[in-house]
Write a protein that holds these residues in place. Structure first.
Motif, PDB file in Angstrom:
ATOM      1  N   GLY A  51      -7.057   0.121  -5.003  1.00 42.28           N
ATOM      2  CA  GLY A  51      -6.264  -1.124  -5.053  1.00 42.28           C
ATOM      3  C   GLY A  51      -7.046  -2.401  -5.315  1.00 42.28           C
ATOM      4  O   GLY A  51      -7.044  -3.256  -6.011  1.00 42.28           O
ATOM      5  N   LEU A 197       0.089   3.279  -4.557  1.00 39.32           N
ATOM      6  CA  LEU A 197      -0.732   2.157  -5.057  1.00 39.32           C
ATOM      7  C   LEU A 197       0.167   0.979  -5.392  1.00 39.32           C
ATOM      8  O   LEU A 197      -0.373  -0.135  -5.570  1.00 39.32           O
ATOM      9  CB  LEU A 197      -1.495   2.765  -6.126  1.00 39.32           C
ATOM     10  N   LEU A 201      -0.903  -2.846  -4.810  1.00 38.92           N
ATOM     11  CA  LEU A 201      -1.177  -3.550  -5.612  1.00 38.92           C
ATOM     12  C   LEU A 201      -0.336  -5.177  -5.664  1.00 38.92           C
ATOM     13  O   LEU A 201      -0.985  -6.030  -5.822  1.00 38.92           O
ATOM     14  CB  LEU A 201      -1.183  -3.021  -7.213  1.00 38.92           C
ATOM     15  N   TYR A 204      -2.163  -6.809  -2.888  1.00 34.11           N
ATOM     16  CA  TYR A 204      -3.266  -7.451  -3.658  1.00 34.11           C
ATOM     17  C   TYR A 204      -3.262  -8.874  -4.410  1.00 34.11           C
ATOM     18  O   TYR A 204      -4.260  -9.502  -4.846  1.00 34.11           O
ATOM     19  CB  TYR A 204      -4.108  -6.441  -4.265  1.00 34.11           C
TER      20      TYR A 204
END
Length: 441
Positions: A51, A197, A201, A204
């Motif tokens: 990520g 993920l 994501l 992030y």
């Protein structure tokens, strides 16, 4: 004489905006469902590394976009110049009317809840305190970008200090409960890695918001790409170390079962005092994130209004403060209404997948810019182009696909909310003198 934005933000303020735009409340919650899906310390850390790589590629992409077009409005400007005014408008429509305002409302309520708990005050004051926080920060942003940036810098440093306390306690005050050794994953684990993920994501995300204030950064062609890359690198390091602390203290099973991993980690290490420390850290983190969204988002509203696809009066900058004051007021008003209505959570859930549609499109804008500009020009460029850009576009498509599969009803409603922007766009375009929008040069 036309009032313009003032370039008052240096590299440090730009970097703090990137860090503050990414670190909100996600790192205090997301690691639990990630650990639940993966069940292995090594795979958990691998997922956060992957990520982080995607986020860093995103920073590279937005760094080149910002170097090419250091304009207020960021992604809205890039989409308008490459794919046309309608996709750009739908991006701005979704961001300003649902995603940003919903995020402001949700984060303000989270800030209020943790602050009241710290002070020992009744929960009934949550909404009034959330509204007061929105109005207060809107006022700070109203009077100038410098005061807003100073506020942002202070609270970003405080949230990093809180996470540093968690990391330090987790790494130095305990012995690890499990090995982090990476083993070859099975086919089932590869599938689980993909599903893990998606929340990573999302956690992030946020670096792109700094491009909204590009016109207020000193030497943006140089400092904006540096701020993006440096800010994302800092966040990746913090996120990895935070997950190591969680895993050392709680173990992968304890982390997976936790509803508040940060609080559980600090409570296990320092007792009730630890819980108070992390609660204060979450309050500080959400307050800083709230300020960042109120700082950057009105620049998109102002850019849309300047293009004639939103209320014209919002295009004006204050002659003294040189900020989009009416856009700030409009955004804060919408956020307050959502806060009072209590509907913000559902609205954000509906259109969050759409954010990644526009992420992918915006990164793909680099293909258009590069094709138009055949001659090499000096300045920041995405490393390993076009492979890196394609990786990011595919990652965005993966998030969108996974979100649709996991909750098709929400995705359908979200698509409808985004689609409502089409008649709005046609209405504003019909009001333009020549019947079409005109982008700024």
């Amino acid at each position: 004489m036309t009032t313009t934005y003032a370039r008052r933000l240096g590299l440090f303020s730009g970097t703090m905006a990137v860090v503050g735009g990414i670190i909100g409340g996600g790192i205090f919650r997301t690691p639990a469902p990630v650990a639940e899906r993966l069940g292995s310390p090594g795979l958990v850390l691998l997922a956060w590394v992957i990520g982080g790589i995607v986020a860093l590629i995103g920073a590279f992409c937005w760094g080149e976009l910002g170097q090419r077009r250091p304009r207020a409005g960021g992604g809205y400007v890039y989409l308008r110049e490459t794919f046309g005014p309608l996709p750009a408008f739908l991006y701005g429509w979704t961001l300003v009317l649902v995603i940003a305002t919903g995020a402001i409302a949700a984060v303000a309520v989270t800030f209020a809840d943790y602050t009241l708990a710290l002070l020992g005050l009744p929960h009934r004051f949550s909404v009034p305190l959330a509204v007061a926080a929105i109005v207060f920060l809107a006022g700070i942003n109203y009077v100038g970008v410098r005061s807003a940036a100073i506020t942002q810098n202070i609270f970003t440093i405080l949230k990093l200090a809180a996470l540093a306390a968690l990391i330090g306690a987790g790494i130095f005050l305990t012995t690890p409960t499990a090995s982090y050794r990476l083993l070859p994953p099975s086919n089932a684990e590869v599938g689980a890695l993909g599903s893990a993920l998606v929340p990573i994501l999302f956690t992030y995300g946020g670096w792109q918001q700094t491009n909204f204030i590009a016109e207020e950064i000193v030497e943006p062609e140089k400092n904006l790409p540096r701020a993006l890359v440096l800010g994302v690198v800092i966040v990746v390091a913090v996120y990895l170390l935070t997950n190591i602390a969680y895993l050392r203290v709680l173990g992968v099973d304890g982390l997976a079962a936790s509803t508040a991993p940060a609080a559980d980690t600090m409570r296990a290490l320092l007792g009730p005092v630890g819980s108070k420390i992390i609660a204060a850290g979450i309050a500080v983190s959400t307050f800083g994130f709230l300020n960042l969204v109120i700082l950057v988002t009105p620049r998109v509203l102002q850019a849309m209004a300047a293009d004639g696809v939103f209320f014209a009066r919002l295009a004006a900058l204050h002659p003294v403060h040189r900020t989009p004051t009416l856009a700030i007021v409009a955004l804060a008003l919408c956020a307050v209404i959502l806060t009072l209505s209590g509907t913000f959570g559902q609205l954000v859930d509906y259109v969050t997948f759409g954010d990644w549609i526009f992420f992918g499109l915006t990164a793909a804008a680099l293909f258009v810019y590069r094709k138009r500009d055949q001659s090499p020009t000096p300045g920041f460029r995405v490393p390993a182009y076009p492979a890196t850009v394609m990786i990011f576009v595919l990652a965005a498509a993966f998030v969108v696909f996974s979100s649709i599969v996991s909750n098709p009803r929400n995705a359908a409603i979200g698509a409808g909310l985004i689609g409502l922007g089409i008649p709005a766009f046609l209405y504003w375009r019909s009001l333009a003198p020549d019947g079409r929008t005109v982008g700024r040069s």
